[in-house]
Design a protein around this motif. Structure first.
Motif, short mmCIF file in Angstrom:
data_model
loop_
_atom_site.label_atom_id
_atom_site.label_comp_id
_atom_site.label_asym_id
_atom_site.label_seq_id
_atom_site.Cartn_x
_atom_site.Cartn_y
_atom_site.Cartn_z
N TRP A 92 58.37 59.95 45.81
CA TRP A 92 58.78 60.16 47.21
C TRP A 92 57.56 60.19 48.13
CZ3 TRP A 92 62.29 64.69 45.32
CH2 TRP A 92 63.47 64.16 44.81
N LEU A 93 56.48 60.81 47.68
CA LEU A 93 55.26 60.86 48.50
C LEU A 93 54.67 59.46 48.67
CD1 LEU A 93 53.22 62.65 49.98
CD2 LEU A 93 51.97 62.88 47.80
N ALA A 94 54.63 58.71 47.58
CA ALA A 94 54.12 57.33 47.66
C ALA A 94 55.00 56.50 48.58
CB ALA A 94 54.07 56.70 46.27
N TYR A 95 56.31 56.72 48.50
CA TYR A 95 57.23 55.95 49.35
C TYR A 95 57.00 56.29 50.82
CZ TYR A 95 61.32 53.59 51.09
OH TYR A 95 62.15 52.73 51.77
N LEU A 96 56.74 57.56 51.13
CA LEU A 96 56.49 57.95 52.52
C LEU A 96 55.30 57.20 53.08
CD1 LEU A 96 56.92 59.75 55.00
CD2 LEU A 96 55.51 61.49 53.87
N PHE A 97 54.20 57.16 52.33
CA PHE A 97 53.01 56.45 52.80
C PHE A 97 53.28 54.95 52.92
CE2 PHE A 97 50.71 60.24 51.10
CZ PHE A 97 50.10 60.61 52.30
N ALA A 98 53.99 54.39 51.94
CA ALA A 98 54.30 52.96 51.99
C ALA A 98 55.20 52.64 53.18
CB ALA A 98 54.98 52.53 50.69
N PHE A 99 56.15 53.53 53.47
CA PHE A 99 57.04 53.33 54.61
C PHE A 99 56.26 53.32 55.93
CE2 PHE A 99 59.65 54.94 58.08
CZ PHE A 99 60.75 54.10 58.03
N LEU A 100 55.31 54.25 56.06
CA LEU A 100 54.50 54.31 57.28
C LEU A 100 53.65 53.05 57.45
CD1 LEU A 100 53.37 58.06 57.15
CD2 LEU A 100 55.16 57.04 58.59
N VAL A 101 53.10 52.56 56.34
CA VAL A 101 52.32 51.32 56.37
C VAL A 101 53.21 50.14 56.75
CG1 VAL A 101 50.99 49.67 54.99
CG2 VAL A 101 50.57 52.13 54.75
N TYR A 102 54.38 50.09 56.13
CA TYR A 102 55.31 49.00 56.41
C TYR A 102 55.76 49.02 57.87
CZ TYR A 102 59.41 45.97 56.00
OH TYR A 102 60.33 44.95 56.17
N PHE A 103 56.08 50.20 58.37
CA PHE A 103 56.55 50.31 59.75
C PHE A 103 55.47 49.87 60.73
CE2 PHE A 103 57.66 52.50 63.69
CZ PHE A 103 59.03 52.25 63.77
N TYR A 104 54.20 50.19 60.42
CA TYR A 104 53.09 49.79 61.30
C TYR A 104 52.89 48.27 61.26
CZ TYR A 104 48.32 49.11 62.94
OH TYR A 104 47.20 48.65 63.61
N ARG A 105 52.95 47.69 60.04
CA ARG A 105 52.70 46.25 59.89
C ARG A 105 53.85 45.42 60.43
NH1 ARG A 105 52.69 44.68 54.56
NH2 ARG A 105 51.92 42.64 55.23
N MET A 106 55.09 45.81 60.15
CA MET A 106 56.25 45.01 60.49
C MET A 106 56.91 45.43 61.81
SD MET A 106 55.93 43.11 57.91
CE MET A 106 57.35 42.06 58.15
N LYS A 107 56.42 46.53 62.38
CA LYS A 107 56.96 47.04 63.65
C LYS A 107 58.44 47.37 63.56
CE LYS A 107 52.85 45.90 64.92
NZ LYS A 107 51.78 46.91 64.77
N GLY A 108 58.84 47.85 62.40
CA GLY A 108 60.23 48.25 62.22
C GLY A 108 60.50 48.63 60.78
N MET A 109 61.70 49.14 60.54
CA MET A 109 62.11 49.54 59.19
C MET A 109 62.55 48.34 58.37
SD MET A 109 64.41 52.86 60.25
CE MET A 109 65.07 52.99 58.58
N PRO A 110 62.57 48.46 57.05
CA PRO A 110 63.14 47.39 56.22
C PRO A 110 64.58 47.13 56.61
CG PRO A 110 61.95 48.97 54.86
CD PRO A 110 62.03 49.57 56.24
N GLU A 111 64.98 45.88 56.58
CA GLU A 111 66.35 45.52 56.95
C GLU A 111 67.25 45.62 55.72
OE1 GLU A 111 66.43 41.78 58.89
OE2 GLU A 111 65.12 42.39 60.54
N ALA A 112 67.97 46.69 55.64
CA ALA A 112 68.88 46.91 54.52
C ALA A 112 69.97 47.86 54.98
CB ALA A 112 68.13 47.50 53.32
N PRO A 113 71.16 47.78 54.37
CA PRO A 113 72.22 48.74 54.72
C PRO A 113 71.74 50.16 54.49
CG PRO A 113 73.10 46.94 53.40
CD PRO A 113 71.62 46.79 53.38
N LYS A 114 71.98 51.03 55.47
CA LYS A 114 71.46 52.40 55.38
C LYS A 114 71.93 53.13 54.12
CE LYS A 114 69.46 52.13 59.44
NZ LYS A 114 69.82 50.71 59.73
N ILE A 115 73.14 52.81 53.65
CA ILE A 115 73.67 53.50 52.49
C ILE A 115 72.82 53.26 51.24
CG2 ILE A 115 75.20 51.61 51.83
CD1 ILE A 115 75.96 55.39 51.54
N THR A 116 72.13 52.11 51.20
CA THR A 116 71.34 51.78 50.01
C THR A 116 70.09 52.65 49.90
OG1 THR A 116 70.07 50.03 51.14
CG2 THR A 116 72.14 49.39 50.07
N PHE A 117 69.79 53.44 50.93
CA PHE A 117 68.65 54.35 50.83
C PHE A 117 68.88 55.39 49.74
CE2 PHE A 117 65.84 57.87 52.20
CZ PHE A 117 64.64 57.17 52.20
#
Length: 352
Positions: A92-117
């Motif tokens: 979960w900690l690694a995912y948090l950092f990866a999510f922040l990096v992804y959001f900065y690079r792609m300027k948004g969240m991954p495109e996937a149905p929210k339920i799949t989180f």
């Protein structure tokens, strides 16, 4: 119970994660239009593809490590608690950092149905990517398969303690059938039956290694290692004369051969410094595994469009490995500090 460290398991872990990193390094290099000399060697040699062989060995290592620690006694509640704490908080900690990096690079969240989180929360997002779009950012499908195998381990242990040969034979036969007739809507490599086959073979080999007749164990290990080397030579020669071998069968025999060779090679290592280094690197392999892919996706694009010589390609790979390892250490350090803080807070709360 203090977890025992067995050198051959850590040796395979270290080599395996270097191989997996090299495999994904080659993919990142190709995706970014980098003309890198000898890049094919990072994927494999001739028909040998390092990635699938390493993954098969990881399943065997996981089975061996568990039966090594829980063959004598298994408290199921304590087992699942340790597996949970060993996998999810760091994930979960690694995912948090990866999510922040992804959001900065792609300027948004991954495109996937929210339920799949939900699949991300339980560590199954990469495993489920074959069926749906998920929020998977760290790790690989291997993690989801390992979670399934951990859930099944108490059952597998029970059967193996009754007769250590029945389950490996049944799963090997089922895997052989699936290699010709895959009746499931799932990639062959990801099938829990196939993963279980490697997992229980690892359990079997560790149970045999700890046998009472150690003289016979040593002789058997050396013979198996010699045969393993021979298998690589035979497979290479056979395919050099244009005789193809079923790819799934090839992965199995090469993974098993490599595993047996490493069991023997680990006994040749006499230097205490070398042993400590292998153990330390093996101990941090999980954090390395979690973040290596997302790091490569961020680091390699800085070299996009370049023509690189073989030596420059090697330096790029080695620096990638070094940076990933340092980040893995940092991730574990942060996790350790958070765990200490949570424990202190619990003690303070209980004392009030």
């Amino acid at each position: 119970m203090k977890k025992e460290r067995v050198l051959y398991l850590d040796l395979i872990r270290v080599i395996g994660f270097l191989v997996i990193t090299a495999y994904h390094f080659a993919s990142a290099v190709g995706a970014n239009g980098i003309e890198a000399a000898h890049i094919d060697l990072y994927v494999g040699f001739n028909s040998f593809r390092w990635g699938p062989i390493a993954l098969a060995c990881f399943f065997m290592v996981s089975g061996a490590a568990l039966i090594m620690n829980y063959e004598e006694k298994l408290d199921i509640k304590e087992f699942y608690k340790k597996r949970f704490l060993g996998i999810f908080p760091l994930f979960w900690l690694a995912y948090l950092f990866a999510f922040l990096v992804y959001f900065y690079r792609m300027k948004g969240m991954p495109e996937a149905p929210k339920i799949t989180f939900l699949f991300t929360i339980i560590g199954m997002d990469k495993y489920m990517e074959e069926f749906m779009c998920t929020f998977g950012l760290v790790g690989e499908w291997f993690m989801g398969a390992i979670i399934i195998l951990y859930l099944l381990f108490p059952l597998y242990r029970f059967i193996m303690l009754k007769n250590k040969y029945i389950l490996p034979v049944i799963l090997l036969g089922a895997t052989l059938f699936l290699s010709y007739n895959n009746v499931f809507p799932l990639n062959f490599d990801k099938n829990p039956i196939v993963c279980s086959m490697y997992f229980v073979i690892g359990m079997l080999l560790e149970m045999l290694r700890k046998g009472k007749n150690q003289k016979a164990v040593v002789i058997g290990r050396r013979i198996a290692a010699a045969v393993g080397v021979g298998v690589y030579i035979v497979v290479y020669m056979v395919e050099r004369v244009n005789h193809s071998i079923n790819s799934y069968h090839r992965i199995f025999i090469l993974a098993l051969s490599f595993y047996m060779v490493m069991m023997e090679v680990s006994t040749w290592i006499r230097s205490e410094r070398a042993k400590r280094l292998i153990v330390v690197l093996g101990r941090h392999s999980y954090a390395f595994y979690l973040i290596h892919h997302v790091f490569l996706q961020s680091y390699i694009p800085h070299f996009a469009g370049r023509d690189m010589s073989g030596s420059n390609t090697l330096v790029l790979f080695l620096t990638s490995v070094g940076y990933i390892y340092l980040l893995a250490l940092g991730l574990e350090k942060i996790y350790g500090r958070l765990a200490e803080w949570i424990c202190r807070e619990r003690l303070v709360t209980r004392s009030k």
